[in-house]
Design a protein around this motif. Structure first.
Motif, PDB file in Angstrom:
ATOM      1  N   GLY A   1      -9.879  -0.355   0.852  1.00  0.00           N
ATOM      2  CA  GLY A   1     -10.422   0.159   2.097  1.00  0.00           C
ATOM      3  C   GLY A   1     -11.710   0.934   1.853  1.00  0.00           C
ATOM      4  O   GLY A   1     -12.212   1.025   0.739  1.00  0.00           O
TER       5      GLY A   1
ATOM      6  N   ALA B   1      -7.603  -1.241  14.992  1.00  0.00           N
ATOM      7  CA  ALA B   1      -7.887  -0.460  13.792  1.00  0.00           C
ATOM      8  C   ALA B   1      -9.356  -0.096  13.663  1.00  0.00           C
ATOM      9  O   ALA B   1      -9.723   0.644  12.772  1.00  0.00           O
ATOM     10  CB  ALA B   1      -7.453  -1.235  12.547  1.00  0.00           C
TER      11      ALA B   1
ATOM     12  N   ASP C   1     -12.279   3.505   7.053  1.00  0.00           N
ATOM     13  CA  ASP C   1     -11.604   2.337   7.610  1.00  0.00           C
ATOM     14  C   ASP C   1     -10.805   1.684   6.496  1.00  0.00           C
ATOM     15  O   ASP C   1     -11.308   0.861   5.730  1.00  0.00           O
ATOM     16  CB  ASP C   1     -12.617   1.361   8.201  1.00  0.00           C
ATOM     17  CG  ASP C   1     -11.940   0.221   8.971  1.00  0.00           C
ATOM     18  OD1 ASP C   1     -10.709   0.077   8.861  1.00  0.00           O
ATOM     19  OD2 ASP C   1     -12.656  -0.517   9.666  1.00  0.00           O
ATOM     20  N   GLN C   2      -9.530   2.055   6.398  1.00  0.00           N
ATOM     21  CA  GLN C   2      -8.712   1.570   5.290  1.00  0.00           C
ATOM     22  C   GLN C   2      -8.182   0.154   5.525  1.00  0.00           C
ATOM     23  O   GLN C   2      -7.532  -0.417   4.654  1.00  0.00           O
ATOM     24  CB  GLN C   2      -7.551   2.530   5.047  1.00  0.00           C
ATOM     25  CG  GLN C   2      -7.960   3.971   4.792  1.00  0.00           C
ATOM     26  CD  GLN C   2      -9.031   4.156   3.746  1.00  0.00           C
ATOM     27  OE1 GLN C   2      -9.860   5.050   3.847  1.00  0.00           O
ATOM     28  NE2 GLN C   2      -9.029   3.327   2.726  1.00  0.00           N
ATOM     29  N   ALA C   3      -8.490  -0.428   6.695  1.00  0.00           N
ATOM     30  CA  ALA C   3      -8.082  -1.809   6.937  1.00  0.00           C
ATOM     31  C   ALA C   3      -9.018  -2.808   6.268  1.00  0.00           C
ATOM     32  O   ALA C   3      -8.676  -3.980   6.113  1.00  0.00           O
ATOM     33  CB  ALA C   3      -8.047  -2.085   8.442  1.00  0.00           C
TER      34      ALA C   3
ATOM     35  N   ASN D   1       0.809  -1.232   0.000  1.00  0.00           N
ATOM     36  CA  ASN D   1       0.000   0.000   0.000  1.00  0.00           C
ATOM     37  C   ASN D   1       0.837   1.276   0.000  1.00  0.00           C
ATOM     38  O   ASN D   1       0.403   2.296   0.527  1.00  0.00           O
ATOM     39  CB  ASN D   1      -0.961   0.019   1.200  1.00  0.00           C
ATOM     40  CG  ASN D   1      -2.004  -1.062   1.114  1.00  0.00           C
ATOM     41  OD1 ASN D   1      -2.654  -1.217   0.089  1.00  0.00           O
ATOM     42  ND2 ASN D   1      -2.163  -1.832   2.183  1.00  0.00           N
TER      43      ASN D   1
ATOM     44  N   HIS E   1      -1.660   3.857   1.873  1.00  0.00           N
ATOM     45  CA  HIS E   1      -2.260   3.446   3.138  1.00  0.00           C
ATOM     46  C   HIS E   1      -1.222   2.879   4.101  1.00  0.00           C
ATOM     47  O   HIS E   1      -1.539   2.019   4.932  1.00  0.00           O
ATOM     48  CB  HIS E   1      -3.359   2.413   2.895  1.00  0.00           C
ATOM     49  CG  HIS E   1      -4.560   2.957   2.196  1.00  0.00           C
ATOM     50  ND1 HIS E   1      -5.516   2.160   1.598  1.00  0.00           N
ATOM     51  CD2 HIS E   1      -4.965   4.236   1.987  1.00  0.00           C
ATOM     52  CE1 HIS E   1      -6.457   2.918   1.048  1.00  0.00           C
ATOM     53  NE2 HIS E   1      -6.130   4.176   1.263  1.00  0.00           N
TER      54      HIS E   1
ATOM     55  N   SER F   1      -8.463   9.351   8.733  1.00  0.00           N
ATOM     56  CA  SER F   1      -8.089   8.305   7.782  1.00  0.00           C
ATOM     57  C   SER F   1      -6.585   8.257   7.553  1.00  0.00           C
ATOM     58  O   SER F   1      -5.888   9.283   7.606  1.00  0.00           O
ATOM     59  CB  SER F   1      -8.802   8.558   6.448  1.00  0.00           C
ATOM     60  OG  SER F   1      -8.300   7.706   5.430  1.00  0.00           O
ATOM     61  N   SER F   2      -6.109   7.070   7.217  1.00  0.00           N
ATOM     62  CA  SER F   2      -4.699   6.905   6.851  1.00  0.00           C
ATOM     63  C   SER F   2      -4.376   7.589   5.530  1.00  0.00           C
ATOM     64  O   SER F   2      -3.202   7.720   5.171  1.00  0.00           O
ATOM     65  CB  SER F   2      -4.351   5.416   6.754  1.00  0.00           C
ATOM     66  OG  SER F   2      -5.087   4.799   5.721  1.00  0.00           O
TER      67      SER F   2
ATOM     68  N   LEU G   1      -1.793   3.217   8.452  1.00  0.00           N
ATOM     69  CA  LEU G   1      -2.958   2.689   9.161  1.00  0.00           C
ATOM     70  C   LEU G   1      -2.812   2.814  10.675  1.00  0.00           C
ATOM     71  O   LEU G   1      -3.753   3.230  11.364  1.00  0.00           O
ATOM     72  CB  LEU G   1      -3.169   1.220   8.780  1.00  0.00           C
ATOM     73  CG  LEU G   1      -3.818   0.922   7.430  1.00  0.00           C
ATOM     74  CD1 LEU G   1      -3.756  -0.572   7.142  1.00  0.00           C
ATOM     75  CD2 LEU G   1      -5.255   1.395   7.416  1.00  0.00           C
ATOM     76  N   GLU G   2      -1.662   2.444  11.204  1.00  0.00           N
ATOM     77  CA  GLU G   2      -1.469   2.479  12.655  1.00  0.00           C
ATOM     78  C   GLU G   2      -1.517   3.911  13.176  1.00  0.00           C
ATOM     79  O   GLU G   2      -2.102   4.186  14.231  1.00  0.00           O
ATOM     80  CB  GLU G   2      -0.138   1.825  13.022  1.00  0.00           C
ATOM     81  CG  GLU G   2      -0.044   0.358  12.663  1.00  0.00           C
ATOM     82  CD  GLU G   2      -1.080  -0.493  13.406  1.00  0.00           C
ATOM     83  OE1 GLU G   2      -1.491  -0.093  14.519  1.00  0.00           O
ATOM     84  OE2 GLU G   2      -1.481  -1.535  12.867  1.00  0.00           O
TER      85      GLU G   2
END
Length: 580
Positions: free
Chosen positions: A407, A564, A414-416, A52, A126, A155-156, A129-130
């Motif tokens: 995502g 997440a 929620d990009q996870a 990503n 992305h 958002s990431s 995320l964390e």
């Protein structure tokens, strides 16, 4: 207004290329267009899709912009370049980069020339995320929720998450980074000869939608909040910005060296930049409570509302922000979107083209020239042929897909999350799967409309813009059927660049405001898709199954990654009369 013809130029930086559009300010006639693709990006340089990571070198932007403007002027009426009175720029976003004190992206310095962390971090990157999850936890724990006007979930894909990820990952970049800037802020600064990042005029659009900027707390979040996230952010706030500007304002005057490179008059106004979909909504003649859908690799959905239509302190949960003046100065701009739209179709095309790239490409059964042409011709025909075949099929109640391949942006970023395809059997051929993917993207679009309505924002009409809207009747008819609403399609194929040209006309004083520029320079609409009642009834049931599938995928995803999970929006009853 001037009696003789004058022109403005809108420069639209997309994910793959840049477009320069020369527009007659009197009539809105699109006099000439130039398009140039980013050479390094086209080769896949500095990217790692499996992880990503999507980065773009600043030289891709400057070189391609120069070619696009020069190409547009080459096909323009004689002498048109001398009559250009202003230019404006839109870009993807959030696409930030680390800069030194002069405002120079670090990748333009010799020691960072090949370092992806020193390059622009494209909107669809992305890797953070964390960091986004940490920002969400911090916002929910703080006395003030600084994400409230950005939909309540950070958002990431956005500014703070990306820069924090790079600062943690790359100490050399962290040490050299004096500040960070958005792509839409850097280009006007560059063109106007800026050499002090502290003097850069920052876009209200970018700051309000992606950087947690809001007048309620004096601009950016306070130092205590930022250092609470990570001590590496200490002092950065003071090196960023406090004030922001709408795109009808002048960022600077075109510098002599850039005027010579582009073939334009030196000293003409360069407008404050903005994101592509926001200027595209203007180019598509957006009006209050109409949802403008810029449909390309992803979608960015824009709605404008009068200030008094939203009560003070009211926040629209789960979208990508509400910002005063981010689209039309004096009106509230609200943004939503899907992280993948055309990218979903492109992914499937790559999937079915695997034998071309990996078997036919190495075959010696035919000569190399014939083989290369066959591969190119087949690749370009895959999506049109799949669209024709899928359109001829009845709606399947078996194959169902989820569009979260990159995502989920809206509702509730929620990009996870991941995409899914269910109901496959041994008779599920490529057209049937493709149809399910198209339907999934349309279901995702409907969910956005429903979120606005749930939050008390009426959606009175739909406007389609961009490549998919112009080129795919199958997708647009499916969208109308799934939405059970008509969709108008803007006439211009370059609405983002056209919107930028309108802002340029205002900054040059040709028109007093954006509404006047839209009225004179707008191209109108050339198509409308009406829903079919029978198909809409079938899609009603499939849409409910789509929602159920989404709930299942969310449970599976966050069973593995509880950290997440985004904050869930509050429940709110649908207001009476919200659908107009």
């Amino acid at each position: 207004m001037q009696s003789s013809a004058s022109y403005t130029i809108g420069i639209d930086f997309g994910s793959d290329s840049v477009r320069a559009l020369l527009v007659d300010t009197r009539t809105g006639e699109e006099a000439a267009t130039g398009v140039a693709y980013y050479p390094r990006w086209k080769e896949g340089a500095y990217c790692d899709a499996a992880n990503n990571r999507f980065r773009q070198h600043p030289l891709d932007y400057t070189e391609s912009m120069t070619r696009a403007v020069r190409d547009a002027l080459a096909e323009a009426p004689a002498g048109a370049g001398d009559r250009v009175v202003a230019l404006a720029v839109d870009t993807t976003g959030s696409t930030p980069v680390a800069v030194d004190a002069s405002g120079t992206p670090l990748a333009l310095l010799p020691e960072f020339a090949e370092n992806p962390n020193a390059m622009f971090i494209l909107w669809k990157d992305h890797t953070a995320l964390e960091e986004a999850a940490e920002i969400n936890r911090a916002c929910r724990a703080a006395e003030t929720d600084y994400s409230i006007y950005e939909g309540g979930i950070y958002s990431s894909e956005w500014f703070w998450a990306k820069l924090l990820h790079v600062l943690r990952e790359d100490q050399a970049v962290a040490d050299a980074a004096h500040s960070w800037v958005e792509h839409c802020d850097w280009v006007p600064f560059l063109l106007s000869g800026g050499d002090d990042v502290a003097k850069m005029k920052r876009s209200r659009c970018a700051a309000g939608h992606k950087a947690l900027w809001h007048p309620e707390w004096g601009g950016l979040p306070p130092e205590s909040f930022l250092t609470g996230l990570d001590s590496r952010l200490a002092g950065l706030r003071d090196r960023l910005f406090t004030e922001t500007y709408t795109s009808d304002e002048v960022a600077g005057a075109l510098a002599a060296d850039w005027a010579e490179r582009l073939g334009l008059p030196a000293g003409i106004p360069v407008s404050v930049g903005a994101f592509d979909a926001h200027m595209g909504a203007v180019g598509g003649e957006i009006r209050p409570f109409y949802l403008s859908k810029v449909m390309g690799t992803s979608t960015c959905d824009i709605l404008v509302a009068p200030q008094d239509a939203v009560s003070a302190g009211q926040s629209v949960r789960g979208i990508c922000g509400q910002v005063d003046g981010s689209v039309i100065p004096g009106m509230l701009g609200l943004e939503a979107g899907q992280s993948a739209f055309g990218d979903v179709f492109a992914w499937f095309a790559r999937l079915v083209a695997w034998p071309l790239e990996n078997i036919l490409a190495t075959s010696d059964a035919i000569d190399a020239a014939t083989r290369d042409r066959l591969i190119a011709d087949t690749r370009s025909a895959i999506i049109p042929k799949l669209s024709d075949a899928a359109a001829a099929l009845p709606i399947s109640t078996d194959v169902l897909a989820l569009d979260w391949f990159n995502g989920r942006r809206t509702p509730d970023a929620d990009q996870a999350l991941k995409g899914a395809i269910t109901g496959l059997n041994l008779g599920s051929d490529a057209p049937r799967v493709f149809r399910a993917l198209v339907e999934a993207t349309c279901f995702g679009a409907r969910r956005i409309v429903e979120r606005f309505i749930e939050e008390g924002i009426p959606v009175e009409g739909l406007i389609g813009l961009g490549g998919v809207a112009k080129k795919s009747p199958f997708v647009m008819q499916t969208m109308a059927d799934v939405m059970n609403r008509p969709i108008q399609v803007a006439r211009s194929e370059q609405t983002c660049a056209l919107g930028a040209a309108m802002f340029a006309a205002v900054s040059a004083g040709v028109y007093p405001d954006v509404s006047a520029a839209m009225a004179k320079m707008g191209g109108g609409f050339d198509a409308e898709y009406a829903p079919d009642a029978d198909r809409a009834a079938v899609y009603e049931g499939l849409y409910q199954r789509y929602l159920e599938l989404g709930e299942q995928v969310e449970r599976i995803t966050h069973g593995r990654r509880e950290d997440a999970a985004p904050a869930q929006p509050h429940e709110r009853a649908m207001p009476e009369g919200a659908i107009k």
